[in-house]
Design a protein around this motif. Sequence first.
Motif, PDB file in Angstrom:
ATOM      1  N   GLY A 437      31.024 -63.355  31.172  1.00  0.00           N
ATOM      2  CA  GLY A 437      31.523 -64.754  31.589  1.00  0.00           C
ATOM      3  C   GLY A 437      31.583 -64.852  33.019  1.00  0.00           C
ATOM      4  N   SER A 438      32.655 -64.971  33.743  1.00  0.00           N
ATOM      5  CA  SER A 438      32.221 -65.311  35.088  1.00  0.00           C
ATOM      6  C   SER A 438      32.955 -63.879  35.830  1.00  0.00           C
ATOM      7  CB  SER A 438      33.779 -66.063  35.664  1.00  0.00           C
ATOM      8  OG  SER A 438      34.977 -65.734  34.893  1.00  0.00           O
ATOM      9  N   ARG A 439      32.868 -63.087  35.190  1.00  0.00           N
ATOM     10  CA  ARG A 439      33.347 -61.669  35.572  1.00  0.00           C
ATOM     11  C   ARG A 439      32.127 -60.706  36.249  1.00  0.00           C
ATOM     12  NH1 ARG A 439      37.492 -57.874  36.177  1.00  0.00           N
ATOM     13  NH2 ARG A 439      36.793 -55.615  35.840  1.00  0.00           N
ATOM     14  N   GLU A 440      32.307 -60.433  37.242  1.00  0.00           N
ATOM     15  CA  GLU A 440      31.041 -59.350  37.848  1.00  0.00           C
ATOM     16  C   GLU A 440      31.059 -58.218  37.486  1.00  0.00           C
ATOM     17  OE1 GLU A 440      31.466 -60.126  41.846  1.00  0.00           O
ATOM     18  OE2 GLU A 440      30.548 -62.267  41.885  1.00  0.00           O
ATOM     19  N   ILE A 441      30.178 -57.616  36.681  1.00  0.00           N
ATOM     20  CA  ILE A 441      29.979 -56.189  36.087  1.00  0.00           C
ATOM     21  C   ILE A 441      29.069 -55.399  36.887  1.00  0.00           C
ATOM     22  CG2 ILE A 441      29.552 -54.923  34.293  1.00  0.00           C
ATOM     23  CD1 ILE A 441      31.829 -56.771  33.683  1.00  0.00           C
ATOM     24  N   GLY A 442      27.991 -55.686  37.247  1.00  0.00           N
ATOM     25  CA  GLY A 442      26.912 -54.923  37.961  1.00  0.00           C
ATOM     26  C   GLY A 442      25.610 -55.508  38.071  1.00  0.00           C
ATOM     27  N   VAL A 443      24.603 -54.864  38.300  1.00  0.00           N
ATOM     28  CA  VAL A 443      23.181 -55.424  38.126  1.00  0.00           C
ATOM     29  C   VAL A 443      22.233 -54.522  37.128  1.00  0.00           C
ATOM     30  CG1 VAL A 443      23.374 -56.068  40.551  1.00  0.00           C
ATOM     31  CG2 VAL A 443      22.549 -53.689  40.053  1.00  0.00           C
ATOM     32  N   LEU A 444      21.365 -55.201  36.958  1.00  0.00           N
ATOM     33  CA  LEU A 444      20.052 -54.629  36.272  1.00  0.00           C
ATOM     34  C   LEU A 444      19.079 -54.489  36.957  1.00  0.00           C
ATOM     35  CD1 LEU A 444      19.202 -53.541  33.166  1.00  0.00           C
ATOM     36  CD2 LEU A 444      18.615 -56.123  32.744  1.00  0.00           C
ATOM     37  N   TYR A 445      18.403 -53.391  36.689  1.00  0.00           N
ATOM     38  CA  TYR A 445      17.139 -52.907  37.713  1.00  0.00           C
ATOM     39  C   TYR A 445      16.141 -52.400  37.076  1.00  0.00           C
ATOM     40  CZ  TYR A 445      14.516 -50.298  41.003  1.00  0.00           C
ATOM     41  OH  TYR A 445      13.474 -49.879  42.010  1.00  0.00           O
ATOM     42  N   ALA A 446      14.829 -52.716  37.470  1.00  0.00           N
ATOM     43  CA  ALA A 446      13.760 -52.165  36.409  1.00  0.00           C
ATOM     44  C   ALA A 446      12.529 -52.162  37.532  1.00  0.00           C
ATOM     45  CB  ALA A 446      13.406 -52.877  35.325  1.00  0.00           C
ATOM     46  N   ASP A 447      11.845 -51.081  37.223  1.00  0.00           N
ATOM     47  CA  ASP A 447      10.480 -51.107  37.809  1.00  0.00           C
ATOM     48  C   ASP A 447       9.352 -50.349  37.070  1.00  0.00           C
ATOM     49  OD1 ASP A 447      10.417 -48.255  38.528  1.00  0.00           O
ATOM     50  OD2 ASP A 447      11.937 -48.716  40.428  1.00  0.00           O
ATOM     51  N   SER A 448       8.056 -50.337  37.741  1.00  0.00           N
ATOM     52  CA  SER A 448       7.000 -49.374  37.362  1.00  0.00           C
ATOM     53  C   SER A 448       6.483 -48.689  38.131  1.00  0.00           C
ATOM     54  CB  SER A 448       5.984 -50.268  36.529  1.00  0.00           C
ATOM     55  OG  SER A 448       6.445 -50.849  35.261  1.00  0.00           O
ATOM     56  N   ARG A 449       7.436 -47.736  38.949  1.00  0.00           N
ATOM     57  CA  ARG A 449       6.897 -46.995  40.044  1.00  0.00           C
ATOM     58  C   ARG A 449       6.435 -45.661  39.770  1.00  0.00           C
ATOM     59  NH1 ARG A 449      11.599 -48.839  44.582  1.00  0.00           N
ATOM     60  NH2 ARG A 449      10.849 -50.996  44.637  1.00  0.00           N
ATOM     61  N   VAL A 450       6.683 -45.306  38.501  1.00  0.00           N
ATOM     62  CA  VAL A 450       6.077 -43.919  38.046  1.00  0.00           C
ATOM     63  C   VAL A 450       4.554 -43.915  37.977  1.00  0.00           C
ATOM     64  CG1 VAL A 450       5.821 -42.461  36.189  1.00  0.00           C
ATOM     65  CG2 VAL A 450       7.995 -43.432  36.558  1.00  0.00           C
ATOM     66  N   SER A 451       3.891 -45.181  37.740  1.00  0.00           N
ATOM     67  CA  SER A 451       2.409 -45.357  37.801  1.00  0.00           C
ATOM     68  C   SER A 451       1.989 -45.973  38.951  1.00  0.00           C
ATOM     69  CB  SER A 451       1.781 -45.778  36.605  1.00  0.00           C
ATOM     70  OG  SER A 451       2.510 -47.217  36.473  1.00  0.00           O
TER      71      SER A 451
END
Length: 480
Positions: A437-451
């Motif tokens: 809702g209006s409450r801040e929980i955190g962030v979602l992060y993603a990458d493809s740095r393995v390859s």
Amino acid sequence: MGERSHGLQSWIDRLNEAELPALAAVVQDLHRMAREDTSSVQQLADVLLRDATLTSRVLKVANSVYYNPSLEPIRTISRAIVLIGFENVRLIGLSVSLIDSLLAGAPREQLPQLLARSFHAAVQARNIAGYLMARSQEEVFIAALLHNIGELAFWGCGDEQADELAALLARPGVDEEAAVREVLGTSFRQLTLGLVRSWNLGELVTLAHGTSVKGDPAVKSVNLGMRISEAALEGWDSPAMTELVGRLAGLLGVTREEAMRQVLASADEAVKVATTFGASRLCHLIPHTDLELLRREREQRQTSLLQPDLAVLQSALQELGLLVSRKANINLVLDALFQGLHQGAGLERVMVAVLADQRSRFSVRRAVGEGTGHWQDGFSLAAQAPGEPNLFSYVLKNREAHWMGVPASYSLNDLVTRGMREWLGQGMFFIAPLMAGSREIGVLYADSRVSGRALRHEQFIAFQRFAQMAGRCLEAMAQK
């Protein structure tokens, strides 16, 4: 083993009642001798002579080329101490006891893997300590070798609960720490510290698990040796290893190339040490250093890179939709989220970082992908660092997803702090806010740095969609 044990003390009691007391007694006696200046050759010989098999194994190691290159015959423990040194014989006795006790019978696959990593870490740590300290290198070796003694003991004696945990850890995207706590009722770290105190294994083993004495050169050596042994499993050219080699070079005052040569030489030495101690079955589990073979393996890995799976992606989205109405628990939400982004969208590394410690910092709640194993234990980013704004806080405050590394995001590059680059590396990544809702929980992060592959538009669309769906689930949970 009887009924199910649950909790730290019950596990310590259970392991002490298993097949480990003899090991504990030998280890304890050998550690006591390290602390007592008056320990004599005869006292050490008496400890080892209590077990004829142990005596035979110690003499066999003492006669090996690694410890006795002159090949002068050594037929007694006393002669071994004279020729190769009190500390070396003490180390051999402890190491052989550990191997024989834990690898007896048909151990689970987790045990030799962890023991191989422990031997690798011990050699790395001892050789680092050789640069930083005039003495106590063997004590550093033993502290690194015993750094995961709780986990080693569990896999050696856990019986049906070890099978249960192995099944849990095999699930894609599982929260390893949560799975361990679910089965044991405690963490492997706490179990190690409990056994260290119960067996009186010495201060350095305990200090290496703490945070207040990291300036101690012995503790630095142990911790860096442990991290190098873990990063090596991701590849000698992995982002994690690159960061650690840079740290080692700065610590020792040498170039990166020289630091990398030392790391590779220590890995080769670890194979020799394992063979010398009669644990040749561990050798193939220590990352090899044949650069040509590594190149071929890297090429083979490129042909089997993680690929998007539309069916998995759609199934995970549907599951999140159902979880909104069910108001399910956070672990089910994270399971679907990570499955959809990692296996569905083909994003190689995915992480959820949440506000912790009264919302003062971001810590990793869960991560999946090659090289993310240490994020959950060590990653920490101040939410509002004075004079140093960061991208995590910015994204959460502005409630907007970003594709970093493309021209549209260049204005935000200054918000990617040095600490973030050290942990996450360089290159493209996706980041989005997680809100309830209006409450801040955190962030979602993603990458493809393995390859090192470039991210694609359709992956960003999927990433945004999953972040939104996860937010709806979190909002429903908050209203529950």
